[in-house]
Design a protein around this motif. Structure first.
Motif, PDB file in Angstrom:
ATOM      1  N   CYS A   1       0.842  -1.195   0.000  1.00  0.00           N
ATOM      2  CA  CYS A   1       0.000   0.000   0.000  1.00  0.00           C
ATOM      3  C   CYS A   1       0.879   1.247   0.000  1.00  0.00           C
ATOM      4  N   LEU A   2       0.342   2.315  -0.562  1.00  0.00           N
ATOM      5  CA  LEU A   2       1.054   3.588  -0.600  1.00  0.00           C
ATOM      6  C   LEU A   2       0.132   4.692  -0.102  1.00  0.00           C
ATOM      7  N   ALA A   3       0.581   5.406   0.934  1.00  0.00           N
ATOM      8  CA  ALA A   3      -0.096   6.622   1.374  1.00  0.00           C
ATOM      9  C   ALA A   3       0.731   7.812   0.904  1.00  0.00           C
ATOM     10  N   LEU A   4       0.080   8.733   0.217  1.00  0.00           N
ATOM     11  CA  LEU A   4       0.759   9.911  -0.328  1.00  0.00           C
ATOM     12  C   LEU A   4       0.154  11.133   0.349  1.00  0.00           C
ATOM     13  N   VAL A   5       0.983  11.891   1.053  1.00  0.00           N
ATOM     14  CA  VAL A   5       0.496  13.026   1.844  1.00  0.00           C
ATOM     15  C   VAL A   5       1.346  14.250   1.555  1.00  0.00           C
ATOM     16  N   VAL A   6       0.691  15.353   1.215  1.00  0.00           N
ATOM     17  CA  VAL A   6       1.379  16.637   1.016  1.00  0.00           C
ATOM     18  C   VAL A   6       1.072  17.535   2.203  1.00  0.00           C
ATOM     19  N   TYR A   7       2.126  18.070   2.818  1.00  0.00           N
ATOM     20  CA  TYR A   7       1.960  19.045   3.893  1.00  0.00           C
ATOM     21  C   TYR A   7       2.407  20.415   3.391  1.00  0.00           C
ATOM     22  N   LYS A   8       1.569  21.396   3.601  1.00  0.00           N
ATOM     23  CA  LYS A   8       1.940  22.796   3.353  1.00  0.00           C
ATOM     24  C   LYS A   8       1.500  23.583   4.579  1.00  0.00           C
ATOM     25  N   ASP A   9       2.402  23.603   5.532  1.00  0.00           N
ATOM     26  CA  ASP A   9       2.099  24.135   6.865  1.00  0.00           C
ATOM     27  C   ASP A   9       3.307  24.957   7.320  1.00  0.00           C
ATOM     28  N   PRO A  10       3.119  26.201   7.729  1.00  0.00           N
ATOM     29  CA  PRO A  10       4.258  27.031   8.148  1.00  0.00           C
ATOM     30  C   PRO A  10       5.023  26.456   9.325  1.00  0.00           C
ATOM     31  N   ASN A  11       4.385  25.555  10.071  1.00  0.00           N
ATOM     32  CA  ASN A  11       5.072  24.938  11.208  1.00  0.00           C
ATOM     33  C   ASN A  11       5.980  23.781  10.786  1.00  0.00           C
ATOM     34  N   ILE A  12       5.800  23.292   9.560  1.00  0.00           N
ATOM     35  CA  ILE A  12       6.633  22.197   9.041  1.00  0.00           C
ATOM     36  C   ILE A  12       7.666  22.807   8.112  1.00  0.00           C
ATOM     37  N   THR A  13       8.906  22.806   8.536  1.00  0.00           N
ATOM     38  CA  THR A  13       9.934  23.571   7.829  1.00  0.00           C
ATOM     39  C   THR A  13      10.980  22.719   7.125  1.00  0.00           C
ATOM     40  N   ASP A  14      10.954  21.396   7.324  1.00  0.00           N
ATOM     41  CA  ASP A  14      11.928  20.556   6.636  1.00  0.00           C
ATOM     42  C   ASP A  14      11.366  19.159   6.444  1.00  0.00           C
ATOM     43  N   SER A  15      12.043  18.363   5.623  1.00  0.00           N
ATOM     44  CA  SER A  15      11.572  17.027   5.274  1.00  0.00           C
ATOM     45  C   SER A  15      11.554  16.092   6.474  1.00  0.00           C
ATOM     46  N   HIS A  16      12.558  16.204   7.330  1.00  0.00           N
ATOM     47  CA  HIS A  16      12.632  15.344   8.507  1.00  0.00           C
ATOM     48  C   HIS A  16      11.393  15.521   9.374  1.00  0.00           C
TER      49      HIS A  16
ATOM     50  N   TRP B   1       8.801   1.422   4.222  1.00  0.00           N
ATOM     51  CA  TRP B   1       9.749   2.515   4.048  1.00  0.00           C
ATOM     52  C   TRP B   1       8.982   3.764   3.638  1.00  0.00           C
ATOM     53  N   ALA B   2       9.538   4.918   3.998  1.00  0.00           N
ATOM     54  CA  ALA B   2       8.898   6.183   3.660  1.00  0.00           C
ATOM     55  C   ALA B   2       9.962   7.210   3.304  1.00  0.00           C
TER      56      ALA B   2
ATOM     57  N   GLY C   1       7.278  25.862   0.727  1.00  0.00           N
ATOM     58  CA  GLY C   1       6.721  25.401   1.995  1.00  0.00           C
ATOM     59  C   GLY C   1       5.974  24.092   1.927  1.00  0.00           C
ATOM     60  N   ALA C   2       5.955  23.429   0.756  1.00  0.00           N
ATOM     61  CA  ALA C   2       5.225  22.167   0.615  1.00  0.00           C
ATOM     62  C   ALA C   2       6.187  20.989   0.640  1.00  0.00           C
ATOM     63  N   PHE C   3       5.764  19.906   1.308  1.00  0.00           N
ATOM     64  CA  PHE C   3       6.567  18.693   1.414  1.00  0.00           C
ATOM     65  C   PHE C   3       5.712  17.485   1.043  1.00  0.00           C
ATOM     66  N   LEU C   4       6.287  16.601   0.248  1.00  0.00           N
ATOM     67  CA  LEU C   4       5.614  15.374  -0.157  1.00  0.00           C
ATOM     68  C   LEU C   4       6.124  14.214   0.677  1.00  0.00           C
ATOM     69  N   ASN C   5       5.200  13.437   1.245  1.00  0.00           N
ATOM     70  CA  ASN C   5       5.549  12.244   2.014  1.00  0.00           C
ATOM     71  C   ASN C   5       4.960  11.024   1.320  1.00  0.00           C
ATOM     72  N   LEU C   6       5.804  10.042   1.035  1.00  0.00           N
ATOM     73  CA  LEU C   6       5.374   8.771   0.479  1.00  0.00           C
ATOM     74  C   LEU C   6       5.611   7.697   1.532  1.00  0.00           C
ATOM     75  N   ILE C   7       4.546   7.022   1.929  1.00  0.00           N
ATOM     76  CA  ILE C   7       4.622   6.003   2.978  1.00  0.00           C
ATOM     77  C   ILE C   7       4.158   4.694   2.375  1.00  0.00           C
TER      78      ILE C   7
ATOM     79  N   ASN D   1      10.064  -5.791  -0.460  1.00  0.00           N
ATOM     80  CA  ASN D   1      10.953  -4.633  -0.402  1.00  0.00           C
ATOM     81  C   ASN D   1      11.276  -4.070  -1.781  1.00  0.00           C
ATOM     82  N   GLN D   2      11.532  -4.970  -2.770  1.00  0.00           N
ATOM     83  CA  GLN D   2      11.887  -4.466  -4.088  1.00  0.00           C
ATOM     84  C   GLN D   2      10.737  -3.699  -4.722  1.00  0.00           C
ATOM     85  N   PHE D   3       9.512  -4.154  -4.507  1.00  0.00           N
ATOM     86  CA  PHE D   3       8.344  -3.463  -5.050  1.00  0.00           C
ATOM     87  C   PHE D   3       8.187  -2.102  -4.384  1.00  0.00           C
ATOM     88  N   ILE D   4       8.361  -2.073  -3.062  1.00  0.00           N
ATOM     89  CA  ILE D   4       8.284  -0.822  -2.313  1.00  0.00           C
ATOM     90  C   ILE D   4       9.364   0.148  -2.771  1.00  0.00           C
ATOM     91  N   MET D   5      10.594  -0.344  -2.859  1.00  0.00           N
ATOM     92  CA  MET D   5      11.706   0.521  -3.232  1.00  0.00           C
ATOM     93  C   MET D   5      11.577   1.033  -4.663  1.00  0.00           C
TER      94      MET D   5
END
Length: 408
Positions: A80-95, A137-138, A147-153, A165-169
Motif C-alpha cells: 500500500c502507498l499513502a501519499l500526503v502533502v503538507y503545506k504548513d508554516p510549522n513544518i519547515t523541513d523534510s525530517h 519505508w517512507a 513550503g510544501a513537502f511530499l511524504n510517500l509512505i 521490499n523491491q516493489f516498495i523501493m
C-alpha cells in the motif's frame, strides 16, 4: 538505520499470483487528483508538479484533494502507498514532515536525512499496527511549491515485507519532484549509494582519446537499480501487460543512467563536434551519430551472467568502462547520446528476435521505424553489426515484431 539496510536487500522473487488491472477509476483520478497518464502508469500532479512511475496494477482507493492526501493499494500484491502533502508554516523541513506523517499512523520509525538533487530529504524504515502489524519505508522531499513537502509512505504486512521490499523501493525510487531532475538517479538509490568522488575513464572514439569520469559509486548504484527493477519486471512474465512492464524497466534504467553519464556524454561531444565540423561540415550530426554507432559496434561482446533472479543487462556505466555490453545496453547508450544532441530517440525491442535496436528521429536515408498512429519516422541503428544507420538485417525487418520504448 544505515544505508546497508537497503544495500543488502536480497531481491528474491515474489510468490504472489498476479492478475493485473489498470488503475481503477482513472478518469475520476484525473479529475480530482490532477493526474494524467503518460507512459504506462506514470502519473503527474499538475498542482505540486511531482510524478510517480507506478508499476502496473495499483488502485486508487481513497483521496482527499483538499488536503493533498491519496491512498493506493495493489489488488494482488500486499503493498500500500499513502501519499500526503503538507503545506504548513510549522513544518519547515523534510525530517519534521516525515516525522509528523508517521506519528499520525502511531508508527515506530528511524529517520535519516540526506541530499537528493540539491534538496534536503528524509527516509525512514518504520513499523505500525493497524488491523495487523505492518512494516515499510517512507520518504519525504520538498516540492517546488514553497513550503510544501511530499511524504510517500509505502508498506506491507510485516511478515511479507522482506519479499515486498523491491516493489516498495521501486515505487518510491520512481518519484520525481522537479522535471529538471527527471533523468537522474532516484531518491532511494541516491540515499543508498551517495557520491564517492570521481573515477577516471578513458575512451577511444574514432581515433580520438577522450578523458572523462564517472562517480566511484555509479557502477554499484546502477547495478542495484537494475536488479531491483528486474525483480519487479519478473512479475509480468507470461502476462498480456508484459510489454508495458518492459517499457517501464528500460525507462527507469535510462532515468538512472542519464545523470550518471551526463559528464561523460558532454566530454565525448566536446571532442566529436569539432571533429564533425572538419570531417563533415554539411552534415555534422549524422557524422557524429555514425561515429558513435561505429564505436559501440566495436565493443567486445561481454554479456553478464544472469540467474533467474537477476538481470543480464549490463549497466551503462559498466558498458562505458568496458565491463560488459549487449544489444540493449549498446542501443540505450546510443539513444542517450542522440537525446543529448536534441534528437527524439526510441529504443526498439523485439522479444521474438531477442534483440534491441536504437532509433532516432533524424532526416537521413535508410530503413525507418514508423511510429504507429503517426507519420513520425525513426532511423534505425543496428549496434551489433558493422553497418551504417538505416541498415538492418532482413531477418529483423518485420516491423510488427518490434515495440518502441519512449525515453524521458
Amino acid at each position: 538505520m544505515t544505508r546497508a539496510n537497503i544495500r543488502q536487500f536480497n531481491f528474491q522473487q515474489f510468490n504472489f499470483h498476479i492478475n493485473f488491472r489498470r488503475i481503477k477509476a482513472l478518469a475520476l483520478a484525473i479529475f480530482f487528483l490532477n493526474l494524467f497518464p503518460s507512459f504506462a502508469e506514470v502519473v503527474n500532479d499538475s498542482v505540486y508538479k511531482y510524478s510517480l512511475d507506478f508499476p502496473e496494477g495499483f488502485v486508487l482507493d481513497d483521496f482527499d484533494p483538499q488536503n493533498g492526501s491519496y491512498f493506493f493499494s495493489h489488488p494482488n500484491i500486499p503493498v500500500c502507498l499513502a501519499l500526503v502533502v503538507y503545506k504548513d508554516p510549522n513544518i519547515t523541513d523534510s525530517h519534521f514532515s516525515l516525522e509528523v506523517a508517521l506519528k499520525k499512523l502511531s508508527g515506530t520509525f528511524d529517520i535519516d536525512q540526506f541530499t537528493w538533487n540539491g534538496s534536503n530529504c528524509a527516509i525512514a524504515d518504520f513499523s505500525m499496527t493497524l488491523d495487523q502489524d505492518y512494516a515499510g519505508w517512507a520518504v519525504s522531499a520538498p516540492l517546488q511549491n514553497p513550503g510544501a513537502f511530499l511524504n510517500l509512505i509505502c508498506y506491507a504486512p510485516k511478515d511479507k515485507c522482506p519479499v515486498c521490499n523491491q516493489f516498495i523501493m521501486s515505487l518510491l525510487n520512481s518519484l520525481c519532484t522537479n522535471q529538471e531532475y527527471y533523468s537522474t538517479p532516484g531518491i532511494i538509490v541516491t540515499y543508498a549509494f551517495p557520491k564517492e568522488g570521481k573515477k577516471d575513464v578513458n575512451l577511444n572514439i574514432a581515433g580520438q582519446r577522450i578523458h572523462t569520469n564517472l562517480d566511484k559509486s555509479d557502477l554499484e548504484g546502477a547495478n542495484f537499480l537494475i536488479d531491483m527493477e528486474f525483480s519487479v519486471l519478473t512479475l509480468y512474465a507470461n502476462h498480456p501487460l508484459k510489454q508495458k512492464a518492459w517499457e517501464r524497466y528500460y525507462r527507469l534504467i535510462y532515468r538512472d543512467s542519464f545523470g550518471r553519464l551526463e559528464n561523460c556524454i558532454s566530454d565525448v561531444l566536446d571532442v566529436l563536434v569539432p571533429l564533425a565540423m572538419i570531417k563533415s561540415p554539411q552534415n555534422q550530426d549524422l557524422f557524429i551519430a555514425q561515429t558513435l554507432l561505429s564505436w559501440v559496434q566495436d565493443f567486445d561482446y561481454k554479456r553478464n551472467n544472469a540467474s533467474k533472479s537477476s538481470s543480464d543487462f549490463t549497466s551503462l556505466p559498466a558498458t562505458i568502462c568496458g565491463e560488459g555490453n549487449d544489444c540493449d545496453s549498446r542501443s540505450l547508450l546510443i539513444c542517450m547520446f542522440m537525446r543529448s544532441m536534441g534528437y527524439e530517440s526510441l529504443l526498439l525491442v523485439s522479444p521474438e528476435f531477442l534483440h534491441a535496436l536504437a532509433s532516432v528521429e533524424m532526416d537521413a536515408p535508410g530503413q525507418k521505424y514508423v511510429l504507429e498512429g503517426s507519420e513520425r519516422e525513426f532511423l534505425i541503428g543496428e549496434t551489433t553489426a558493422k553497418v551504417t544507420w538505416g541498415m538492418i538485417a532482413q531477418d529483423f525487418a518485420d516491423r510488427s515484431k518490434w515495440f518502441p520504448v519512449f525515453l524521458p
